[in-house]
Design an enzyme around this catalytic site. Structure first.
Site, PDB file in Angstrom:
ATOM      1  N   HIS A   1      40.607  50.714  64.252  1.00 38.65           N
ATOM      2  CA  HIS A   1      39.734  50.254  63.182  1.00 38.65           C
ATOM      3  C   HIS A   1      40.079  51.536  62.032  1.00 38.65           C
ATOM      4  O   HIS A   1      39.703  51.175  60.817  1.00 38.65           O
ATOM      5  CB  HIS A   1      38.503  50.092  63.294  1.00 38.65           C
ATOM      6  CG  HIS A   1      37.342  51.220  63.522  1.00 38.65           C
ATOM      7  ND1 HIS A   1      37.095  51.428  64.647  1.00 38.65           N
ATOM      8  CD2 HIS A   1      36.831  51.974  62.775  1.00 38.65           C
ATOM      9  CE1 HIS A   1      36.180  52.339  64.793  1.00 38.65           C
ATOM     10  NE2 HIS A   1      36.071  52.633  63.570  1.00 38.65           N
TER      11      HIS A   1
ATOM     12  N   ASP B   1      40.234  48.950  70.956  1.00 37.17           N
ATOM     13  CA  ASP B   1      40.131  49.739  69.695  1.00 37.17           C
ATOM     14  C   ASP B   1      40.929  51.114  69.677  1.00 37.17           C
ATOM     15  O   ASP B   1      40.513  52.098  69.667  1.00 37.17           O
ATOM     16  CB  ASP B   1      38.826  49.944  69.220  1.00 37.17           C
ATOM     17  CG  ASP B   1      38.789  50.367  67.804  1.00 37.17           C
ATOM     18  OD1 ASP B   1      39.690  50.623  66.955  1.00 37.17           O
ATOM     19  OD2 ASP B   1      37.411  50.956  67.571  1.00 37.17           O
TER      20      ASP B   1
ATOM     21  N   GLY C   1      32.100  58.700  60.305  1.00 38.12           N
ATOM     22  CA  GLY C   1      33.008  59.898  60.203  1.00 38.12           C
ATOM     23  C   GLY C   1      33.390  60.308  61.341  1.00 38.12           C
ATOM     24  O   GLY C   1      34.490  61.143  61.456  1.00 38.12           O
TER      25      GLY C   1
ATOM     26  N   SER D   1      34.580  58.220  64.085  1.00 37.19           N
ATOM     27  CA  SER D   1      35.532  57.222  64.564  1.00 37.19           C
ATOM     28  C   SER D   1      36.939  57.834  64.864  1.00 37.19           C
ATOM     29  O   SER D   1      37.373  58.489  63.854  1.00 37.19           O
ATOM     30  CB  SER D   1      35.341  56.067  63.807  1.00 37.19           C
ATOM     31  OG  SER D   1      34.397  55.248  63.897  1.00 37.19           O
ATOM     32  N   GLY D   2      37.441  57.546  65.734  1.00 39.59           N
ATOM     33  CA  GLY D   2      39.007  57.684  66.199  1.00 39.59           C
ATOM     34  C   GLY D   2      39.025  59.206  67.043  1.00 39.59           C
ATOM     35  O   GLY D   2      39.849  59.506  67.563  1.00 39.59           O
TER      36      GLY D   2
END
Length: 699
Positions: free
Chosen positions: A201, A248, A362, A364-365
């Site tokens: 995402h 994801d 902030g 995410s990933g």
């Protein structure tokens, strides 16, 4: 269930101006580090930030000798101007009073670039745009902005003050500094050579010309010059299939390999055992630091410059499902079963007993880490959560062990773009595209390509391997894929790649297309039966006549469905129309809509409206010579319906260009639009980004 991503913005090249049973309405938050501590520099050398880099810009404004706070627009010319200030309203037409003046313009209704163009067309030498809501404007004039006058933004309150100072001398200045700075959107982790892992995402609408990766980053306030360019992004082809934020995960390939320590990944069996043991884990990132609950308002952004970390504990998927089911039941008064909360085998959960610690916007990933007998290893990727650091709602992460084969197939084998979606296509029209195939192995591969139909009735696909049957190590080639829209409806297939050597893993690509039918009824209603302006409609339900408004409206669709209408024509000129929508709106983040009407110009999604939006006029100027396809797509997500749940269109007019057209334009023109979600191109400063819709449940 209303999902808000656990991460930050997705990058895109597009410029956008702005009730199912047992479905939750709890907002799912974008992750950050909450309740943690400052990380030690050097502890996490494979931590990376997804960043945009740009030259720092400063602005100043004085009116009648008094200074006012101001902020820049990305793509504003660096210049200064001083002159009498005049009122140009909302800038929706040429400002006749602007000759050799400074234009004072209210935000609202039309794109920022159009406001400035109308100021300059009237002879204005500078523009001041004031907000129509509290807070500052962080905006862009767009990559295609061609104006030459400086532009600044001010607050709503200061705008009201300046309206009482019309006729005074205003002096504004826009100055580009030499320093290169960076703004982070998501985290990532370096896994070796030129490869990184992140959340799908974070990059599903990424423009690799704008997005970079800073590997080994610690302090975002410096080091922007170290950011590396991206060659290609591979999003898992089944991202979101079957559950929101399922699969994801994405791979980022850098242009060049780098010599940097890499993190190793926990295998699937070990991840299951560690979860059963409720093992201690650590998550790191640059996300916000304020906890909040599922019914609380989103707190103000407080993302730090320096990397932070927090310790949590894993949950087994069974524990996570039970905990979430109870939390949803307590919150909504509806009985939730564990299998209804959306946790899949591709996910892993972590939390802190008592709450107050976790990941959020902030983060995410970024990686979820566990200290094993092999040192620190990555077990998850920050994906989503309900609120931030809430005791009752564990954070959810992509389980990297589930994707080992997919990661190796691409990074060490034969890689192909995981998905390709042909644009909505008029019946009896053919399209072709080139897909890149890369040999990331150390061996020469002899390859065969096979088309496998994934949906009954899918037809019209063909593939030409070109020179890809033999592919040398570390080289790439292209195959030609065609879709002939003879059969109406949605079509799905896969490209399967086989290698002659079992030591060379291969990947596959999921292909989709949709053919829509000519609609003579709409053609009569909106184009008076023209043979040059042709209408097509389709999707799950076609558009229909709405005679009460001499207009057309979207079909009666349900959750996870779409209704599309398309106008095709040839020639240069401008197109205008009125559009309206009555739909479910994402009031917490209007830029990431739930149900919305989208405008797509020649395959590029450029605008949308969502919520309760009355008829507003849109003008698309300067369409270049050639064939054009203008599509209006009403798209619903997988949950609640509000309002009439319809989109409307009327008074569509194409005005051919009288002078010779400039045929050099290769991208869609700026859109002049009025909508509830617009009032200017609302973006994060200088990122040249916007959010395309992140859906709560996706088909």
């Amino acid at each position: 269930m209303k999902y808000f991503l656990c991460a930050c913005l997705a990058f895109t090249a597009l410029l956008v101006t702005a009730n199912a049973s047992n479905q939750s309405t709890v907002p799912i938050a974008k992750p950050k580090i909450v309740g943690g501590e400052l990380a030690n520099q050097g502890d996490w050398p494979w931590m990376a930030a997804l960043v945009s880099t740009y030259s720092e810009v400063s602005t100043s404004l004085q009116v009648a000798g008094t200074g006012y706070d101001s902020s820049p627009f990305s793509n504003s010319p660096a210049d200064q101007a001083s002159a009498t200030m005049v009122d140009c309203g909302i800038g929706d037409s040429q400002c006749s009073a602007a000759s050799n003046k400074i234009c004072l313009i209210a935000r609202g209704d039309v794109d920022f670039s159009v406001k400035v163009d109308n100021c300059q067309a009237g002879g204005g030498i500078g523009a001041i745009i004031f907000n129509n809501t509290a807070g500052a404007i962080n905006g862009t004039l767009g990559d295609n902005f061609s104006g030459s006058i400086p532009v600044i933004a001010i607050s709503q309150d200061d705008g009201a003050t300046l309206l009482n100072l019309l006729g005074s001398i205003a002096s504004l200045n826009v100055t580009a500094q030499q320093k290169i700075v960076q703004s982070s959107s998501c985290g990532a982790s370096f896994i070796g050579e030129k490869w990184l892992l992140t959340a799908a995402h974070c990059v599903e609408d990424a423009n690799i010309n704008l997005l970079k990766v800073n590997v080994g980053e610690y302090d975002l306030s410096n080091g922007a010059e170290n950011a590396k360019a991206i060659k290609r992004i591979y999003i898992h082809p089944e991202y979101n299939k079957g559950s929101a934020f399922n699969n994801d995960i994405a791979l980022i390939e850098l242009i060049e390999a780098i010599d940097n320590p890499a993190v190793t990944l926990v295998d699937l069996d070990s991840s299951r055992q560690l979860a059963l043991d409720n093992a201690a884990v650590t998550v790191i990132g640059w996300g916000n630091q304020t906890a909040y609950g599922p019914n609380d308002e989103l707190p103000a952004n407080d993302q730090p410059d320096k990397l932070r970390q927090v310790e949590l504990n894993l949950l087994s998927n069974e524990q996570c499902k039970d905990k979430l089911a109870q939390a949803y039941t307590d919150l909504e008064g509806i009985n939730y079963l564990p299998d209804q909360v959306g946790i899949t085998d591709s996910m892993i959960c972590a939390n802190h007993v008592g709450g107050g610690k976790g990941s959020c916007q902030g983060d995410s990933g970024g990686p979820l880490l566990v200290n094993t007998n092999q040192g620190w290893q990555q077990i998850g990727i920050v994906s989503y959560g309900i609120g931030c650091a809430n005791a009752e709602f564990p954070g959810v992460y992509a389980r990297v062990g589930q994707f080992t084969d997919w990661i190796n197939n691409i990074s060490k084998g034969i890689a192909i773009e995981p998905t390709y979606d042909f644009a909505i296509t008029p019946q009896h029209t053919a399209q072709t595209t080139q897909l890149t195939v890369s040999n990331n192995s150390e061996l020469t591969a002899n390859l065969t390509f096979t088309l496998v139909i994934d949906k009954i009735g899918s037809t019209g696909f063909s593939l030409t391997p070109n020179s890809c049957n033999t592919l040398v190590a570390k080289q790439k080639c292209t195959i030609t894929l065609a879709f002939d829209a003879k059969t109406l409806g949605q079509h799905k297939m896969r490209i399967i790649i086989n290698s002659n050597d079992d030591n060379i893993p291969t990947s596959q690509s999921f292909i989709s297309a949709q053919a829509i039918a000519a609609n003579n009824v709409i053609n009569t209603q909106l184009s008076s039966g023209s043979t040059e302006l042709l209408w097509f409609s389709g999707g799950d339900k076609p558009w229909l006549l709405d005679n009460s408004e001499a207009a057309i409206s979207s079909g009666e669709i349900s959750d996870n469905q779409q209704s599309s209408v398309m106008l095709t024509f040839t020639g240069a000129g401008s197109l205008s129309f009125y559009w309206s929508v009555s739909s479910e709106e994402n009031t917490e983040d209007p830029s990431s809509p739930y149900d919305a009407l989208y405008l797509i110009i020649d395959g590029e999604k450029v605008d949308f409206i969502s919520g309760e939006v009355p008829y507003a006029k849109v003008t698309i100027p300067n369409l270049a010579e050639g064939k054009h396809q203008i599509t209006w797509l009403y798209l619903k997500d997988g949950a609640t319906s509000n309002g009439e749940d319809k989109a409307y269109l009327k008074e569509v007019v194409f005005t051919p260009e009288t002078a010779p057209a400039d045929t050099s334009a290769t991208s869609p023109p700026p859109v002049q639009t009025a909508s509830k979600s617009s009032g200017g191109s609302v973006t994060y400063l200088l990122l040249l980004l916007t959010l395309l819709p992140f859906k709560r449940r996706r088909s």
